[in-house]
Each structure stands twice: as C-alpha cells, then as structure tokens.
Design an enzyme around this catalytic site. Structure first.
Site, PDB file in Angstrom:
ATOM      1  N   CYS A   2      -3.146   8.058   1.111  1.00 57.16           N
ATOM      2  CA  CYS A   2      -3.968   9.255   0.945  1.00 57.16           C
ATOM      3  C   CYS A   2      -3.908   9.787  -0.482  1.00 57.16           C
ATOM      4  CB  CYS A   2      -3.494  10.346   1.884  1.00 57.16           C
ATOM      5  SG  CYS A   2      -3.525   9.868   3.596  1.00 57.16           S
ATOM      6  N   ARG A  27      -5.680   3.619  -4.551  1.00 52.46           N
ATOM      7  CA  ARG A  27      -4.504   3.855  -3.713  1.00 52.46           C
ATOM      8  C   ARG A  27      -4.665   3.265  -2.316  1.00 52.46           C
ATOM      9  NH1 ARG A  27      -1.435   8.747  -5.522  1.00 52.46           N
ATOM     10  NH2 ARG A  27      -0.826   9.097  -3.381  1.00 52.46           N
ATOM     11  N   TRP A  74      -5.828   7.569   4.296  1.00 55.59           N
ATOM     12  CA  TRP A  74      -5.334   6.287   4.827  1.00 55.59           C
ATOM     13  C   TRP A  74      -4.739   6.620   6.182  1.00 55.59           C
ATOM     14  CZ3 TRP A  74      -0.621   4.006   6.237  1.00 55.59           C
ATOM     15  CH2 TRP A  74      -0.600   2.609   6.259  1.00 55.59           C
ATOM     16  N   ASN A  98      -1.504  15.092   2.179  1.00 49.30           N
ATOM     17  CA  ASN A  98      -0.841  13.783   2.115  1.00 49.30           C
ATOM     18  C   ASN A  98       0.499  13.926   2.811  1.00 49.30           C
ATOM     19  OD1 ASN A  98      -2.883  12.873   0.529  1.00 49.30           O
ATOM     20  ND2 ASN A  98      -1.640  12.508  -1.298  1.00 49.30           N
ATOM     21  N   GLY A  99       0.950  12.865   3.489  1.00 48.15           N
ATOM     22  CA  GLY A  99       2.263  12.915   4.141  1.00 48.15           C
ATOM     23  C   GLY A  99       2.113  13.056   5.641  1.00 48.15           C
ATOM     24  N   GLU A 473       7.070 -13.968  -2.586  1.00 46.57           N
ATOM     25  CA  GLU A 473       6.048 -13.194  -3.293  1.00 46.57           C
ATOM     26  C   GLU A 473       4.702 -13.931  -3.286  1.00 46.57           C
ATOM     27  OE1 GLU A 473       5.358 -10.377  -4.317  1.00 46.57           O
ATOM     28  OE2 GLU A 473       3.902 -10.591  -5.941  1.00 46.57           O
ATOM     29  N   LYS A 477       1.391 -12.300  -1.753  1.00 44.11           N
ATOM     30  CA  LYS A 477       0.157 -12.107  -2.534  1.00 44.11           C
ATOM     31  C   LYS A 477      -1.027 -12.688  -1.779  1.00 44.11           C
ATOM     32  CE  LYS A 477       0.779  -9.885  -4.695  1.00 44.11           C
ATOM     33  NZ  LYS A 477       1.755  -8.936  -5.168  1.00 44.11           N
ATOM     34  N   GLU A 480      -1.842 -10.588   1.391  1.00 36.36           N
ATOM     35  CA  GLU A 480      -2.360  -9.253   1.044  1.00 36.36           C
ATOM     36  C   GLU A 480      -3.853  -9.277   0.727  1.00 36.36           C
ATOM     37  OE1 GLU A 480       0.940  -6.486  -1.175  1.00 36.36           O
ATOM     38  OE2 GLU A 480       0.273  -8.230  -2.273  1.00 36.36           O
ATOM     39  N   HIS A 496      14.892 -25.727   9.432  1.00 39.20           N
ATOM     40  CA  HIS A 496      15.601 -25.000  10.482  1.00 39.20           C
ATOM     41  C   HIS A 496      14.644 -24.166  11.324  1.00 39.20           C
ATOM     42  CE1 HIS A 496      19.376 -26.341   8.875  1.00 39.20           C
ATOM     43  NE2 HIS A 496      19.002 -25.943   7.676  1.00 39.20           N
ATOM     44  N   LYS A 595      -1.760   1.499  -2.111  1.00 39.53           N
ATOM     45  CA  LYS A 595      -1.044   1.232  -3.356  1.00 39.53           C
ATOM     46  C   LYS A 595       0.231   2.052  -3.424  1.00 39.53           C
ATOM     47  CE  LYS A 595      -0.831  -0.547  -7.526  1.00 39.53           C
ATOM     48  NZ  LYS A 595      -0.390  -1.954  -7.482  1.00 39.53           N
TER      49      LYS A 595
HETATM   50  C1  G6P Z   1       2.772  -1.159  -1.149  1.00 38.14           C
HETATM   51  C2  G6P Z   1       1.894  -2.001  -2.042  1.00 38.14           C
HETATM   52  C3  G6P Z   1       2.689  -3.197  -2.567  1.00 38.14           C
HETATM   53  C4  G6P Z   1       3.954  -2.701  -3.256  1.00 38.14           C
HETATM   54  C5  G6P Z   1       4.804  -1.842  -2.320  1.00 38.14           C
HETATM   55  C6  G6P Z   1       5.950  -1.164  -3.048  1.00 38.14           C
HETATM   56  O1  G6P Z   1       3.038  -1.820   0.040  1.00 38.14           O
HETATM   57  O2  G6P Z   1       0.754  -2.447  -1.345  1.00 38.14           O
HETATM   58  O3  G6P Z   1       1.900  -3.891  -3.525  1.00 38.14           O
HETATM   59  O4  G6P Z   1       4.695  -3.794  -3.695  1.00 38.14           O
HETATM   60  O5  G6P Z   1       3.998  -0.796  -1.783  1.00 38.14           O
HETATM   61  O6  G6P Z   1       5.416  -0.227  -3.956  1.00 38.14           O
HETATM   62  P1  G6P Z   1       6.190   0.349  -5.198  1.00 38.14           P
HETATM   63  O7  G6P Z   1       5.215   1.291  -5.830  1.00 38.14           O
HETATM   64  O8  G6P Z   1       7.389   1.077  -4.652  1.00 38.14           O
HETATM   65  O9  G6P Z   1       6.572  -0.774  -6.074  1.00 38.14           O
END
Ligand code: G6P
Length: 600
Positions: A2, A27, A74, A98-99, A473, A477, A480, A496, A595
């Site tokens: 949000c 965001r 969101w 927000n929150g 990672e 990626k 996502e 395993h 974000k």
């Molecule tokens: C969200 C984002 C990720 C990010 C994670 C941690 O899930 O979509 O891309 O890695 O938050 O965010 P930060 O701002 O704490 O690195």
C-alpha cells in the site's frame, strides 16, 4: 505494498495526487483511489485494478480541490474490489491507511452497535467511523483523531481529511513510515519520498507515534499523547530524473543494466566509510544476518564470505522466523539487517527485537532515511539509486558489494588474512564492474535461453558453495516475474528428493564457475542428464570448455571464485527477464507482489 499520498496547497492538488500515485505504482498494488474536500464536502473516487482506471474515471470529471489524499492498495483484508479500495470515507471523515489494524473485529462490532454501517471487508474502515464517533460526541477533529488513535492496535500510517476542515490535512504514524514534504506551493504527505508532490525541497519523516496537522503553509507535530513538539524539515533534493525508463521497456531491464555503476559506486562509498565503522570485529564472536526475500539470499552469500575470509561464524535468519525461535544471541555479537527498502515489517520487527536484547545492530539499506536505517546503531547505504522494478536486481548486487567489502574489512581487522590477500580481493572487487559489463553484453544468449523456457512448467537452478544461495535467487527471480514454477537447490542435495521431479526436457540451470567445486557440480549435472533433464550450464571458459556436446552453456567472463555470485546474478536476472518478456507478464509489477512489504 500500500502507498499513501496527500497534498494541501494553493493550487489544484488532483494532478499532484495522481503524480504521487504514479510514482509509487512500483510498490505493487491492486486498486487505487483519491478523496478530496471542497465546499460540497468529501468526494471519494476509487477503482480496482491499475491506476489507469482511476485516471480515466477522473478524466471524465472536473474534480478540483486544494486538499486531498490518495492511496494504492495491496489487499490484505478483503479482495481487491472498489468497496475495499481506499480512501474509506463516511460523510465527515476520509482515511487512507497502510498497515494492519489488529483489533478491527472488536472495533467493528462496537461501531456497528453504535449504528455505523460498513461498506467494505477491510480493517481500515473502522478508522473513519471511530473518528466520527468521537466527532459526534463533541470532540474537535484533532482531538477526535487523537482519541481514535488510542483505540487502534497494530502497525499503521494514516492520512485523514475532515469534511469541516477544508484547510487541514492530518497524518499519523505508528509502525509504518510516513514523510511530509514542503515546497513554496504547500505541503504534502507520502508513504515514501517518491510519493511526494513534484517540486518539494524540504522533508520530515514522522517518528514513531507522531501525528501531523498540515495547512497550506505550515505544519504542527504532536507526540503520542497529543502534545505539540517542534522539529524542522530537512533540505531535500528530489531524484525525479532517475525515474524514467530511458530506452528500456521495463524498469527492471534498466536496473539490470545499471549494475556496473551501482556496484562500483557502492564499493567506493563503502570503502570510504569502513575505516570509521564503530564495530570492533576482533571482539565479535558471532554475526547474525537477518533479512527477507532477495536480501536474505544476499545474507546467505555473505555467510560464506564472513566465514571463509574473516573466519567469523555467521547465523542467517529469515526475518519473519527470527524472533519466534527465541534466538540465543551472543553477548559479543553483531546483528546485520539487510533490506533494500529499509521498511520491511518483519526485518524491522527483528531489528527492534535484537536491539531490545542489547545487541549491536548494523543495517544495509538502499534508502538512507528508511526506518531500518534510522533505528539501527549504524547503517551502510547501497548506492543503487531508486529500485522501481518489484523484483530486486541492482539492490541485490549492491548489497553483495557492501557485504564483500565488510567481510574483507573484518578479515583485515581480525588478521584472518594477509594484507596482500586483502589487497588482492579488493582489487578483484574493483574489477567487477567491467566484468558486469562483459556479462551484460551476453544478453542475446540469455534472451535465447529465457525465451526457450517460456513453456516449461518447472525450472530448476543448482549450485554449490556461495552459488547455492544464488541458485535460490535465480529461481526466485524467475518465479517472481514469469510465474513459472522454479526451485533452487544445493547441487548435491538434488538427489535427496528433488531429482524425482526431473523428466525429459525440464530445464536445469547449473551455476558452475571454476571454483574448486566444479567437478562435483558437473557430476550432479550428469545425474540430471541421465534422467532426461535439459541442463544449461552457466560457467566460465574453463567450466564450459569440456562439457559433453549435448549440454547447452553460456560462457561468462572469468572472475575470482569468491565474487562469482555477483557476476552470475546478472546472468540469472537476464534469463528470468527474457522468459517473463516472452510470456508477456507485467515485469515491473508482477501479480500479488509488493516492493515494500510493510505488514508482517
Ligand atoms: C519483497 C520484494 C522482494 C524483496 C523482499 C525484501 O518481497 O518483492 O523483491 O527481496 O520484499 O525486501 P527488502 O526491501 O527488505 O529488501
């Protein structure tokens, strides 16, 4: 997640609200709305879906006002529809939030009994009604807001309009960030600086528990108990120029291509600051590193570096789990928190938990003024510039640049390595930007591979040592932004269990620099091929030079094995990007993701 905007000034604020909402689209959100106040009262307009829907609706209306609030939502409580979108307004009060209001069910019951009718499934809607209840009891707006805040439990940031106060915009913060901005035209409000109206040259972050009351020319701050406090705005230079996509289709692509600069700048900046860092590494007996998502994978890579180079033991935690395992923290320990946004709720909660236990805290953030930066004992800032794409790319490699520098610095201080070795490692880091550029030049190869997996149902990534977290990672990626199912594994772990998923043609990315573990990684690759898997090796000229003919490979520039994760990250980002592009997803704002994750 949000986002909040608000504006009060001498001109029509509707364009400012929309500009602010556009700037925080990054965001992640699923509906948007604004509320403004004028002689006719409060007008609230909201739409599910993208901001464009709201803009189209507003284009049909000649809405003008000097005071307003806006929001991108969101969904947490209630699906993403118009009723659940913010602002939530009744006849007298409008709120963006927000929150999460944790006691909203009790409040809702109480307010329903008092005769309020709820239009949405959200936790937020209790706030305007609660404020109205106190207005009806004869309290003035500021006091009604203050009384309502006393009844709210949870973490929140809110912006509030009152029908009867055309010339006031209110804000309050507990747990979620809020920043005020000022220009000669007026004042504004945002959940981050990107949300603020164009042209502002002063900002002020609300501290925990604070409220603000803004007029067109001034503001007043109140503490938790409603007492006036005095704090001045700080000078601010907006980074609006950084916000164009330049000639890239998506911000993520632009950000991938910025990485030679962002790694170089971050390394230089860190080298400059490290001599002043008030941490005595010789007295440390353990480091904890705590983070979420991609930042957590940076932490996992750093564990290898701190343990192998500086010989300091490291524990890694996912922030959402950390405090619930009642961790045993060493008295001579250091806790490091990594967060691109510096606002991730779980990471922030872990930081506060750790501080309460008396542990020294260091944060690595990309937003200098973020809550995590401000609340940790020391903070190092990645010099990545604003990262707009939801999937983290340049912030990740910049985090790695800081962590590598920090591990070498710690090793120096602890005399864990000779000075010649530390100088050699520093030179290797300094050489990374040109290797990143060489890797970026291989983009057509990554594109072909990315496009070739677009119809795969599963994809796997394997690696060993510090390339094991990189496999995680790479998979993150890909899922996502392309929504393909992908998993990363330590290459030796595949047999395993996960090997049961290998069948004919399943793409398996093998991260295989010539790092001393290559032979073992290639044996694991053979196990996959024996079961019909399609192996794609990402290696250097040594590892790719002697592969069986049927194995596809891309030869990356040779680099020091220690820092290979930084180079191989670029390859994985580009493969994911091109797979997503071929599939046609919204690369910068993938579905369901946010974000800045400001709820636990
Ligand atoms: C969200 C984002 C990720 C990010 C994670 C941690 O899930 O979509 O891309 O890695 O938050 O965010 P930060 O701002 O704490 O690195």
């Amino acid at each position: 997640m949000c986002g909040i905007v608000g504006s009060i000034n001498h001109n029509n604020i509707v364009p400012d609200l929309l500009a602010g909402l556009s700037n925080i689209e990054y965001r992640g959100y699923d509906s948007a709305g604004i509320a403004v106040i004028d002689n006719d009262g409060l007008t609230t307009i909201k739409r599910p879906g993208k901001l464009e829907q709201l803009k189209q609706e507003l284009a049909n209306q000649a809405l003008r006002s000097h005071t307003g609030i806006g929001h991108t939502r969101w969904a947490t409580h209630g699906c993403p529809n118009e009723a659940n979108a913010h602002p939530h307004s009744n006849d007298d009060v409008s709120v963006v939030h927000n929150g999460i209001i944790e006691n909203y069910l009790q409040l809702r019951q109480w307010l329903t009994a008092e005769g309020f009718r709820f239009q949405s499934d959200t936790d937020t809607e209790v706030i305007p009604h609660l404020i109205s209840l106190f207005l009806e009891q004869g309290q003035a707006p500021q006091q009604a807001l203050n009384t309502a805040l006393q009844h709210l439990e949870g973490a929140f940031a809110i912006g509030v309009l009152f029908r009867k106060e055309q010339d006031h915009l209110y804000a309050a913060r507990r747990g979620s960030p809020l920043v005020l901005g000022q220009s000669d035209q007026g004042l504004c409000l945002g959940s981050d600086t990107m949300a603020l109206a164009p042209g502002i040259d002063r900002i002020l972050y609300l501290d925990e528990g604070e409220q603000a009351c803004m007029t067109r020319d001034s503001f007043q701050l109140l503490d938790l108990n409603g007492r006036a406090i005095k704090r001045d705005m700080q000078a601010y230079t907006s980074q609006q120029d950084d916000q164009s996509k330049q000639n890239h289709k998506f911000y993520m692509h632009k950000e991938i291509h910025q990485q030679s600069d962002t790694v170089r700048n971050t390394f230089k900046h860190t080298q400059h600051l490290l001599p002043e860092l008030p941490v005595d590494f010789t007295r440390l007996d353990r480091i904890n590193i705590i983070a979420c998502g991609t930042s957590h994978y940076a932490a996992m890579v750093a564990k290898y570096w701190f343990e192998q180079i500086a010989r300091i033991p490291v524990d890694i935690d996912v922030a959402s789990e950390f405090r619930y395992r009642s961790p045993l923290l060493s008295r001579n320990g250091l806790s490091i928190f990594i967060s691109q946004s510096g606002e991730t709720a779980d990471t922030l909660a872990a930081l506060r938990y750790t501080k309460a236990l008396g542990q020294k805290t260091l944060s690595i953030v990309n937003v200098a003024q973020s809550t995590i930066a401000r609340e940790s004992d020391f903070s190092l800032q990645t010099q990545a510039g604003p990262e707009i794409g939801v999937a983290s790319t340049k912030a990740f490699t910049a985090q790695l640049a800081i962590l590598a520098s920090l591990a070498i610095h710690a090793a120096d201080r602890c005399k864990a390595i000779q000075i010649q070795e530390s100088n050699r490692l520093l030179m290797e880091i300094a050489a990374l930007p040109s290797l990143i550029d060489m890797t970026l030049e291989l983009e057509p190869h990554f594109q072909l591979i990315g496009e070739s997996i677009k119809d795969s149902h599963n994809a796997f990534f394997i690696g060993r040592g510090s390339n094991f977290p990189l496999a995680l990672e790479g998979a993150l990626k890909l899922k996502e932004i392309s929504y393909l199912h992908a998993e990363g594994f330590g290459a030796g772990e595949l047999k395993h269990g996960p090997i049961a998923l290998i069948e004919s043609g399943v793409p398996v990315f093998v991260i295989a620099p010539n790092d001393g573990l290559l032979e073992k990684t290639l044996s694991n690759m053979e196990e996959v091929m024996a079961r019909g898997g399609r192996c794609i090796v990402l290696g250097d000229h040594h590892s790719c030079g002697n592969l069986p003919l049927e194995v596809e490979s891309i030869t990356l520039p040779a680099c020091d094995k220690v820092f290979a994760p930084i180079i191989y990250a670029i390859a994985l980002q580009l493969i994911a990007y091109h797979a997503a592009l071929a599939i046609g997803t919204d690369v910068d704002q993938p579905r369901n993701l946010a974000k800045s994750v400001t709820v636990e």
